[in-house]
Design an enzyme around this catalytic site. Structure first.
Site, PDB file in Angstrom:
ATOM      1  N   SER A 175       0.815  -1.219   0.000  1.00 35.64           N
ATOM      2  CA  SER A 175       0.000   0.000   0.000  1.00 35.64           C
ATOM      3  C   SER A 175       0.848   1.269   0.000  1.00 35.64           C
ATOM      4  O   SER A 175       1.947   1.304   0.558  1.00 35.64           O
ATOM      5  CB  SER A 175      -0.897   0.023   1.249  1.00 35.64           C
ATOM      6  OG  SER A 175      -1.791  -1.068   1.256  1.00 35.64           O
ATOM      7  N   HIS A 190      -7.353   0.240   6.438  1.00 28.72           N
ATOM      8  CA  HIS A 190      -6.971  -1.149   6.702  1.00 28.72           C
ATOM      9  C   HIS A 190      -6.991  -1.482   8.192  1.00 28.72           C
ATOM     10  O   HIS A 190      -7.408  -2.584   8.582  1.00 28.72           O
ATOM     11  CB  HIS A 190      -5.595  -1.438   6.095  1.00 28.72           C
ATOM     12  CG  HIS A 190      -5.595  -1.517   4.608  1.00 28.72           C
ATOM     13  ND1 HIS A 190      -6.231  -2.524   3.924  1.00 28.72           N
ATOM     14  CD2 HIS A 190      -5.056  -0.703   3.658  1.00 28.72           C
ATOM     15  CE1 HIS A 190      -6.085  -2.339   2.616  1.00 28.72           C
ATOM     16  NE2 HIS A 190      -5.382  -1.241   2.438  1.00 28.72           N
TER      17      HIS A 190
END
Length: 470
Positions: free
Chosen positions: A319, A408
């Site tokens: 990410s 997340h």
């Protein structure tokens, strides 16, 4: 006659109307030509208002309602942003609840002396609060593209709210409709392949927000046999992916997103993969901002992958850190003490800089540093530590400063590893000096991680990440 009461002449009424239109135009588009904006807005509202009045009194049957909704949608789509804001304001007021009934119901609740009276008063209040706005908006569901129209209309509402807070009530009404229409039970999870409809593939290219798709060959690479792409669709928006995730099936977690995006890399056998790498998640509809879809998408995708590829044991992301560079530059400009003085002095000495206080900022300002082995090696440790601090300690209110981290972590992932120069594209360097992070979804711990994060903001992290904070 006093001056305060001398406003009943036709000329003064016209002046008041003109002044009102000018204020509206200035509110939605500062600096616009007031007269031109007034005329355009007035013309459009003259077209729309009779249609809204007919809808309010529910003139005709379902066919008439559908025809009116189509006309309003057409006028709205063709209007400019200032005129759209005026239409939204008109809808807000035209379909407001009856204030007399609201006040009566509230007074009845206050005057209730027993449970029976209170129950009756609450029922009356609920009926009074059931404004015609929601019924009017629901009529657009009769149109083939009606749901998409309302999603786009909500995007306009979100953009207009900062300067037109009175539209908040219309947003709340629309949110209630969309939350029921986009209930998880109505959403369809589809795997997108190279053989999916061309219109859907074009939407992937248009909507990809993390790593832009450069060509049809690039897209084909991302949909190859060792890749997966899943998206949520709504039955009334069959060719519009609402959110999609791109996944690479690998052996181990790669340390660079460029490796994942390399179109010349050999295709791997997905049956031998032990890791599913989620490297891009893109929300496609601005009008669904705030409607949580990503959490459910990841859970459903992981279930599908585990069923189809039982060798997979690791589910992790690669990410971006979209705010890291801005945060770090700002902190360095303010001369914040981000690292211990001894480490700053050690870095300055390693790069031969005479001023430890400015050594890090000066090194990062040199565009050639990623290709300079000596300077790059010296920067690696401090940047990894600063990335860990940014992810673990920096907050925006009660939430992590980094929006991807918040997404997340709120889903129950843990911060697994920080990657050095994992995205050396121009965009990767601009947003995070090439740094990336992996969030891992350890399935037995996801629920506990989620609950602790929601309850007290606890961020689960691997030991190697926590050591960077020492």
């Amino acid at each position: 006659m006093s001056e305060a009461l001398s406003t009943s002449s036709p000329m003064s009424a016209l002046e008041r109307l003109r002044h009102w239109w000018q204020r509206l135009a200035q509110a939605v588009l500062p600096g616009a030509g007031a007269d031109g904006a007034d005329r355009a807005t007035a013309r459009i509202l003259r077209e729309v208002k009779p249609l809204l009045e007919e809808s309010r009194v529910q003139r005709g049957g379902e066919v008439s309602a559908r025809e009116r909704a189509e006309k309003v949608a057409t006028i709205y789509r063709d209007a400019g942003l200032p005129q759209r804001a005026a239409i939204l304001d008109l809808i807000t007021h035209e379909f407001a609840p009856n204030r007399d009934e609201l006040e009566w119901a509230i007074a009845a609740i206050r005057a209730a002396v027993n449970d029976a009276e209170l129950s009756q008063a609450e029922a009356r209040l609920r009926v009074a609060l059931n404004s015609p706005r929601a019924k009017f908006l629901a009529q657009f569901n009769l149109l083939p593209e009606g749901v998409k129209f309302l999603v786009d209309l909500r995007a306009d509402l979100l953009a207009a709210l900062p300067k037109a807070p009175a539209l908040e009530v219309l947003k709340v009404e629309l949110d209630g409709l969309l939350e029921s229409w986009f209930d998880p039970g109505f959403l369809e999870l589809r795997r997108i392949t190279w053989y999916s409809p061309a219109l859907v593939l074009e939407k992937l290219i248009d909507y990809e927000a993390v790593h832009p798709i450069q060509s049809w060959n690039d897209l084909r690479n991302r949909l190859d046999t060792d890749r997966r792409c899943y998206a949520f669709f709504h039955p009334r928006m069959p060719n519009e992916p609402l959110i999609f995730v791109e996944i690479a099936l690998t052996r181990g977690l790669p340390a660079s997103v460029q490796l994942l995006l390399d179109q010349n890399a050999p295709v791997q056998d997905p049956r031998t993969a032990d890791t599913a790498v989620f490297y891009s998640i893109s929300n496609t509809q601005k009008g669904l901002r705030g409607v949580s879809l990503g959490n459910l998408l990841l859970k459903r995708v992981i279930e599908d992958l585990r069923r189809d590829l039982p060798r997979l044991g690791v589910f992790a992301t690669l990410s971006p850190l979209p705010g890291f560079r801005n945060w770090l530059n700002h902190a360095l400009f303010e001369k914040r003490a981000l690292l211990p003085e001894a480490e700053i002095a050690k870095f300055a000495q390693s790069v031969g800089h005479p001023q430890p206080a400015s050594a890090l900022a000066d090194a990062l300002a040199r565009p050639e540093w990623p290709a300079d082995p000596r300077l790059g090696d010296a920067l690696r440790e401090p940047l990894e530590k600063l990335a860990a601090r940014y992810l673990m300690l920096e907050k925006a209110g009660a939430h992590p400063l980094d929006p991807v981290a918040h997404f997340h972590l709120s889903n129950g992932a843990l911060v697994s590893r920080i990657y050095w120069l994992a995205d050396t594209s121009a965009h990767g360097m601009e947003q995070a000096y090439g740094m990336m992070v992996s969030y891992r979804y350890d399935l037995p711990e996801v629920e506990e991680n989620h609950e602790r994060f929601q309850r007290d903001g606890h961020i689960a992290a691997a030991r190697r990440v926590l050591r960077l904070l020492d």
